[in-house]
Motif scaffolding. Structure first.
Motif, PDB file in Angstrom:
ATOM      1  N   THR A 104      25.285  21.249 -16.995  1.00 13.39           N
ATOM      2  CA  THR A 104      24.631  21.870 -15.644  1.00 13.39           C
ATOM      3  C   THR A 104      24.436  20.499 -14.807  1.00 13.39           C
ATOM      4  OG1 THR A 104      23.607  23.420 -17.210  1.00 13.39           O
ATOM      5  CG2 THR A 104      22.493  22.757 -15.072  1.00 13.39           C
TER       6      THR A 104
ATOM      7  N   LEU B 262      14.803  34.134 -28.003  1.00 11.39           N
ATOM      8  CA  LEU B 262      15.969  34.066 -27.445  1.00 11.39           C
ATOM      9  C   LEU B 262      17.167  33.024 -27.495  1.00 11.39           C
ATOM     10  CD1 LEU B 262      14.666  34.488 -23.620  1.00 11.39           C
ATOM     11  CD2 LEU B 262      16.168  36.042 -24.987  1.00 11.39           C
ATOM     12  N   GLN B 263      16.502  31.635 -28.187  1.00 13.63           N
ATOM     13  CA  GLN B 263      17.283  30.478 -28.492  1.00 13.63           C
ATOM     14  C   GLN B 263      18.063  31.152 -29.902  1.00 13.63           C
ATOM     15  OE1 GLN B 263      15.397  27.117 -29.793  1.00 13.63           O
ATOM     16  NE2 GLN B 263      17.531  25.738 -30.007  1.00 13.63           N
TER      17      GLN B 263
ATOM     18  N   CYS C 150       9.734  20.464 -21.676  1.00 17.20           N
ATOM     19  CA  CYS C 150      10.783  20.733 -20.729  1.00 17.20           C
ATOM     20  C   CYS C 150      10.725  22.037 -20.025  1.00 17.20           C
ATOM     21  CB  CYS C 150      12.045  20.745 -21.481  1.00 17.20           C
ATOM     22  SG  CYS C 150      12.458  19.205 -22.185  1.00 17.20           S
ATOM     23  N   HIS C 151       9.983  22.930 -20.467  1.00 16.59           N
ATOM     24  CA  HIS C 151      10.009  24.307 -19.983  1.00 16.59           C
ATOM     25  C   HIS C 151       8.930  24.711 -19.160  1.00 16.59           C
ATOM     26  CE1 HIS C 151      13.778  26.229 -21.553  1.00 16.59           C
ATOM     27  NE2 HIS C 151      13.747  25.357 -22.633  1.00 16.59           N
TER      28      HIS C 151
ATOM     29  N   LEU D 198       6.703  20.561 -27.811  1.00 17.46           N
ATOM     30  CA  LEU D 198       8.171  20.097 -27.598  1.00 17.46           C
ATOM     31  C   LEU D 198       8.666  21.261 -26.584  1.00 17.46           C
ATOM     32  CD1 LEU D 198      10.649  18.686 -28.513  1.00 17.46           C
ATOM     33  CD2 LEU D 198      10.935  20.619 -30.165  1.00 17.46           C
ATOM     34  N   CYS D 199       8.605  22.407 -26.868  1.00 20.38           N
ATOM     35  CA  CYS D 199       9.403  23.259 -25.851  1.00 20.38           C
ATOM     36  C   CYS D 199       8.655  23.021 -24.379  1.00 20.38           C
ATOM     37  CB  CYS D 199       9.409  24.651 -26.184  1.00 20.38           C
ATOM     38  SG  CYS D 199       9.727  25.148 -28.162  1.00 20.38           S
TER      39      CYS D 199
ATOM     40  N   ARG E 298       5.672  22.628 -32.131  1.00 18.08           N
ATOM     41  CA  ARG E 298       6.832  23.264 -31.575  1.00 18.08           C
ATOM     42  C   ARG E 298       6.585  23.756 -29.927  1.00 18.08           C
ATOM     43  NH1 ARG E 298       9.024  28.849 -33.496  1.00 18.08           N
ATOM     44  NH2 ARG E 298       9.158  27.724 -35.610  1.00 18.08           N
TER      45      ARG E 298
ATOM     46  N   PHE F 167      11.231  33.026 -26.144  1.00 13.47           N
ATOM     47  CA  PHE F 167      12.215  31.983 -25.973  1.00 13.47           C
ATOM     48  C   PHE F 167      12.676  31.444 -27.599  1.00 13.47           C
ATOM     49  CE2 PHE F 167      12.721  30.537 -21.691  1.00 13.47           C
ATOM     50  CZ  PHE F 167      12.444  31.562 -20.945  1.00 13.47           C
ATOM     51  N   THR F 168      11.494  31.335 -28.505  1.00 14.67           N
ATOM     52  CA  THR F 168      12.161  31.122 -29.897  1.00 14.67           C
ATOM     53  C   THR F 168      13.174  32.103 -30.248  1.00 14.67           C
ATOM     54  OG1 THR F 168      10.221  30.128 -30.328  1.00 14.67           O
ATOM     55  CG2 THR F 168      11.312  30.714 -32.233  1.00 14.67           C
TER      56      THR F 168
ATOM     57  N   CYS G 244      14.988  16.169 -18.811  1.00 14.07           N
ATOM     58  CA  CYS G 244      14.872  17.537 -19.319  1.00 14.07           C
ATOM     59  C   CYS G 244      16.331  18.178 -19.775  1.00 14.07           C
ATOM     60  CB  CYS G 244      14.183  18.345 -18.600  1.00 14.07           C
ATOM     61  SG  CYS G 244      12.336  17.889 -18.273  1.00 14.07           S
ATOM     62  N   HIS G 245      17.234  17.616 -19.455  1.00 18.70           N
ATOM     63  CA  HIS G 245      18.444  18.004 -19.429  1.00 18.70           C
ATOM     64  C   HIS G 245      19.440  17.453 -20.566  1.00 18.70           C
ATOM     65  CE1 HIS G 245      19.058  21.129 -16.451  1.00 18.70           C
ATOM     66  NE2 HIS G 245      17.701  20.720 -15.851  1.00 18.70           N
TER      67      HIS G 245
ATOM     68  N   ALA H  52      22.006  27.185 -25.235  1.00 20.99           N
ATOM     69  CA  ALA H  52      22.063  26.782 -23.859  1.00 20.99           C
ATOM     70  C   ALA H  52      21.768  25.277 -23.819  1.00 20.99           C
ATOM     71  CB  ALA H  52      21.022  27.476 -22.994  1.00 20.99           C
ATOM     72  N   HIS H  53      21.033  24.879 -24.790  1.00 19.63           N
ATOM     73  CA  HIS H  53      20.729  23.358 -24.780  1.00 19.63           C
ATOM     74  C   HIS H  53      21.777  22.560 -24.920  1.00 19.63           C
ATOM     75  CE1 HIS H  53      16.631  25.264 -26.177  1.00 19.63           C
ATOM     76  NE2 HIS H  53      16.637  24.524 -25.136  1.00 19.63           N
TER      77      HIS H  53
ATOM     78  N   ILE I  72      21.142  18.401 -24.798  1.00 18.68           N
ATOM     79  CA  ILE I  72      19.779  18.349 -25.633  1.00 18.68           C
ATOM     80  C   ILE I  72      20.398  18.766 -27.132  1.00 18.68           C
ATOM     81  CG2 ILE I  72      17.711  19.782 -25.987  1.00 18.68           C
ATOM     82  CD1 ILE I  72      17.854  20.359 -23.063  1.00 18.68           C
TER      83      ILE I  72
ATOM     84  N   ALA J 129      23.139  21.707 -21.368  1.00 18.91           N
ATOM     85  CA  ALA J 129      22.209  21.382 -20.323  1.00 18.91           C
ATOM     86  C   ALA J 129      22.714  19.986 -19.585  1.00 18.91           C
ATOM     87  CB  ALA J 129      20.801  20.895 -21.051  1.00 18.91           C
TER      88      ALA J 129
HETATM   89  C1  HEC Z   1      14.634  18.176 -23.650  1.00 20.66           C
HETATM   90  C2  HEC Z   1      14.339  19.451 -23.056  1.00 20.66           C
HETATM   91  C3  HEC Z   1      14.044  20.693 -23.540  1.00 20.66           C
HETATM   92  C4  HEC Z   1      13.381  20.916 -25.016  1.00 20.66           C
HETATM   93  C5  HEC Z   1      12.791  20.331 -25.948  1.00 20.66           C
HETATM   94  C6  HEC Z   1      13.599  22.669 -24.842  1.00 20.66           C
HETATM   95  N1  HEC Z   1      14.292  22.945 -23.892  1.00 20.66           N
HETATM   96 FE1  HEC Z   1      15.011  24.787 -24.060  1.00 20.66          FE
HETATM   97  N2  HEC Z   1      16.211  24.396 -22.138  1.00 20.66           N
HETATM   98  C7  HEC Z   1      16.106  23.220 -21.608  1.00 20.66           C
HETATM   99  C8  HEC Z   1      16.934  23.321 -20.389  1.00 20.66           C
HETATM  100  C9  HEC Z   1      17.523  21.921 -19.400  1.00 20.66           C
HETATM  101  C10 HEC Z   1      17.532  24.616 -20.392  1.00 20.66           C
HETATM  102  C11 HEC Z   1      18.519  25.024 -19.396  1.00 20.66           C
HETATM  103  C12 HEC Z   1      20.027  24.659 -20.000  1.00 20.66           C
HETATM  104  C13 HEC Z   1      20.969  25.150 -19.145  1.00 20.66           C
HETATM  105  O1  HEC Z   1      21.241  26.121 -18.649  1.00 20.66           O
HETATM  106  O2  HEC Z   1      21.771  23.852 -18.359  1.00 20.66           O
HETATM  107  C14 HEC Z   1      17.106  25.228 -21.651  1.00 20.66           C
HETATM  108  C15 HEC Z   1      17.417  26.579 -22.273  1.00 20.66           C
HETATM  109  C16 HEC Z   1      16.911  27.326 -22.874  1.00 20.66           C
HETATM  110  C17 HEC Z   1      17.005  28.745 -23.203  1.00 20.66           C
HETATM  111  C18 HEC Z   1      17.886  29.524 -22.632  1.00 20.66           C
HETATM  112  C19 HEC Z   1      17.304  29.922 -21.314  1.00 20.66           C
HETATM  113  C20 HEC Z   1      17.983  31.021 -20.429  1.00 20.66           C
HETATM  114  O3  HEC Z   1      17.547  31.334 -19.366  1.00 20.66           O
HETATM  115  O4  HEC Z   1      18.845  31.510 -21.109  1.00 20.66           O
HETATM  116  C21 HEC Z   1      16.164  28.903 -24.267  1.00 20.66           C
HETATM  117  C22 HEC Z   1      15.952  30.414 -24.803  1.00 20.66           C
HETATM  118  C23 HEC Z   1      15.422  27.792 -24.512  1.00 20.66           C
HETATM  119  N3  HEC Z   1      15.894  26.798 -23.695  1.00 20.66           N
HETATM  120  C24 HEC Z   1      14.230  27.604 -25.551  1.00 20.66           C
HETATM  121  C25 HEC Z   1      13.639  26.633 -25.991  1.00 20.66           C
HETATM  122  C26 HEC Z   1      12.856  26.584 -27.114  1.00 20.66           C
HETATM  123  C27 HEC Z   1      12.400  27.804 -27.860  1.00 20.66           C
HETATM  124  C28 HEC Z   1      12.334  25.295 -27.249  1.00 20.66           C
HETATM  125  C29 HEC Z   1      11.582  24.600 -28.424  1.00 20.66           C
HETATM  126  C30 HEC Z   1      12.144  24.822 -29.827  1.00 20.66           C
HETATM  127  C31 HEC Z   1      13.204  24.536 -26.124  1.00 20.66           C
HETATM  128  N4  HEC Z   1      13.898  25.207 -25.610  1.00 20.66           N
HETATM  129  C32 HEC Z   1      13.166  23.036 -26.130  1.00 20.66           C
HETATM  130  C33 HEC Z   1      15.215  21.904 -21.897  1.00 20.66           C
HETATM  131  C34 HEC Z   1      14.615  21.820 -23.141  1.00 20.66           C
END
Ligand code: HEC
Ligand code: HEC
Ligand code: HEC
Ligand code: HEC
Length: 417
Positions: free
Chosen positions: A76, A201-202, A170-171, A166-167, A163, A198-199, A103-104, A69-70, A123, A73
């Motif tokens: 989006t 799910l990614q 934005c989250h 970091l996550c 970690r 979420f780790t 964040c995107h 998904a990143h 991202i 972003a």
């Molecule tokens: C720079 C900002 C940023 C960082 C750093 C970041 N994320 Fe995200 N993440 C987002 C955004 C924004 C979205 C939504 C993207 C979209 O759908 O446009 C997202 C989406 C996700 C999703 C999908 C969620 C869904 O509802 O489907 C997961 C899983 C996720 N991130 C996990 C992580 C994890 C684990 C980390 C750390 C290792 C992380 N993210 C770090 C901004 C970030």
């Protein structure tokens, strides 16, 4: 047993890497960002299939660009929904607004963008792994260790603490960027997060194998969950400190439980909650980052009284607009203690599960944010042994009860248990 675990953690450099100053987040660090194109060649991280010949899969780019998904972003921000949010905020558009790009996308300062860097990559790799200026050439050298790479600007995404920062940045929100109530009011979805879930799910672009275990910090899900919860608690306190005492009549409302304000008046669902301890009509802090530390305290220290008292005190001092620093300091101290306990001795997953289930049965998760954390924890803890398969119908029922936060009914949720 405890000592062996400690020694193991020491030998993995855990304390060395976590006790010092935390590294700056990739977005704010000094290194130049070279752009996803610098990582994506087929001989580097752009292989179509995973490879065996090197320590890493080398298909990271393909996994990221097709499944993660990143990658989307930034796209989006071009959607109708984003344009609507931007319009409500009085912005000309979303895809050029720092408040959205922070964040995107990999929104580093203009002088940190090398010639191949494109903000439209979303991202990208360096948004998580750090600007590649100093490690791009060296990190493929087999004599280069993980620590050497970190010294060259690679962000330690393997360590839970870093970690999580970091996550969460934005989250959950961060001192310098937050999905504020103004953004939510304009139509942005509410943010909910749990590190381990979420780790998982990614879409994974790494495997924890022998090489990985030798070079990097790693732990099983329960440990990552527990440490992630502690980090979530610490992050909640940081956000409360930086965004609540603004002197405005209304503080940053996104730090409160959305549903303590948002639900129809005819839908009377207030009930006295021991965990929160506030009178009817009070706006409750969003305690998603604190609630799971209650069962964790019970399992690791035999009692959660001290923690619950301090958390209630934080709710009350916030509600009464009194000085919160004492309750924050107390919570920090208890979190540090829990952190040490987790590192000494992995919390027992069965005990955790039975504590969380007992709390759910007692109706302790009547706020949606708390129920959401409980569900993610229960799902994770059911993954041990063959519990998950055996209970799949029941798990479906539990998920059904939290499927839509707008119609979430705490009594229906409680009745599942
Ligand atoms: C720079 C900002 C940023 C960082 C750093 C970041 N994320 Fe995200 N993440 C987002 C955004 C924004 C979205 C939504 C993207 C979209 O759908 O446009 C997202 C989406 C996700 C999703 C999908 C969620 C869904 O509802 O489907 C997961 C899983 C996720 N991130 C996990 C992580 C994890 C684990 C980390 C750390 C290792 C992380 N993210 C770090 C901004 C970030
Ligand atoms: C603090 C970080 C943060 C800020 C600031 C932020 N977002 Fe988000 N946004 C996220 C995350 C994280 C998600 C994914 C939520 C999830 O799925 O769990 C998201 C999701 C979205 C979604 C829904 C995407 C989908 O696939 O359903 C839209 C639309 C969106 N953001 C637009 C914007 C716009 C427009 C702005 C600027 C006004 C903005 N965001 C600012 C972090 C942020
Ligand atoms: C949302 C954050 C995020 C993004 C974006 C991201 N990664 Fe990762 N990456 C991680 C995490 C978390 C890990 C697992 C922890 C670790 O090994 O450091 C990881 C691990 C890795 C590993 C280590 C594999 C191993 O076995 O040691 C490589 C290589 C990697 N990523 C490359 C990339 C590349 C290339 C991109 C861009 C195409 C990318 N990553 C994008 C978060 C991210
Ligand atoms: C202290 C009470 C309070 C809390 C807590 C709160 N809000 Fe609000 N919210 C308001 C008020 C007041 C408005 C303005 C309502 C209006 O204009 O009719 C509003 C407006 C909104 C709107 C726009 C509604 C509309 O009719 O256009 C959204 C969406 C929203 N909030 C989401 C959230 C989310 C998500 C959270 C939690 C992160 C949250 N709110 C927390 C009081 C609150």
């Amino acid at each position: 047993m405890k000592i062996r675990r400690l020694l193991l953690l020491l030998s993995m450099g855990f304390f060395a890497a976590t006790s010092g100053a935390s590294p700056e987040l990739p977005q704010y660090a000094d290194e130049m960002h070279l752009g996803v194109a610098s990582c994506a060649s087929s001989t580097c991280h752009g292989s179509i299939k995973p490879r065996q010949s090197t320590k890493v899969l080398q298909n990271e780019y393909v996994v990221w660009s097709r499944l993660d998904a990143h990658q989307g972003a930034y796209q989006t921000l071009l959607s109708e929904e984003s344009m609507w949010i931007a319009k409500n905020l009085g912005l000309p558009n979303a895809h050029e607004a720092d408040v959205c790009l922070d964040c995107h996308a990999d929104n580093v300062a203009a002088d940190k963008r090398d010639s191949r860097f494109q903000i439209s990559d979303g991202i990208g790799c360096e948004a998580c792994h750090g600007g590649a200026e100093h490690y791009l050439m060296s990190h493929t050298d087999p004599s280069q260790s993980h620590e050497d790479n970190i010294a060259d600007g690679l962000y330690p995404t393997d360590q839970v603490e870093t970690r999580a920062s970091l996550c969460f940045s934005c989250h959950v929100g961060h001192e310098d960027k937050i999905a504020s109530h103004e953004i939510m009011g304009a139509g942005h979805p509410r943010l909910g997060f749990e590190l381990d879930t979420f780790t998982i799910l990614q879409p994974a672009h790494f495997v924890v194998d022998g090489d990985y275990e030798k070079a990097k910090w790693h732990a099983d899900s329960v440990t990552v969950w527990a440490l992630g919860q502690i980090e979530a608690g610490r992050q909640s306190l940081r956000l409360i400190e930086t965004h609540l005492d603004t002197g405005n009549l209304f503080p940053e409302l996104s730090l409160f439980d959305c549903h303590s304000c948002h639900h129809p008046m005819s839908d009377l669902k207030w009930q006295s909650q021991e965990r929160v301890g506030l009178p009817p009509g009070a706006v409750r802090l969003n305690d998603a980052g604190l609630v799971m530390l209650i069962p964790l305290s019970k399992v690791l220290t035999g009692s959660s009284d001290e923690f619950e008292n301090a958390a209630r005190e934080l709710q009350l001092t916030t509600y009464q607009n009194r000085n919160k620093s004492q309750s924050i300091a107390k919570l920090r101290h208890l979190m540090d203690k829990l952190n040490r306990r987790v590192l000494e001795d992995r919390p027992d997953d069965r005990q955790l599960l039975s504590n969380i289930l007992a709390m759910a049965k007692d109706g302790d998760f009547s706020d949606y944010v708390a129920a959401e954390q409980a569900v993610m924890a229960i799902d994770l803890l059911f993954s041990y042994g063959d519990q998950r398969q055996k209970n799949s119908d029941w798990l479906d029922q539990m998920y059904e009860a939290v499927a839509d936060e707008d119609v979430f009914d705490p009594f229906v949720f409680q009745s599942v248990f």
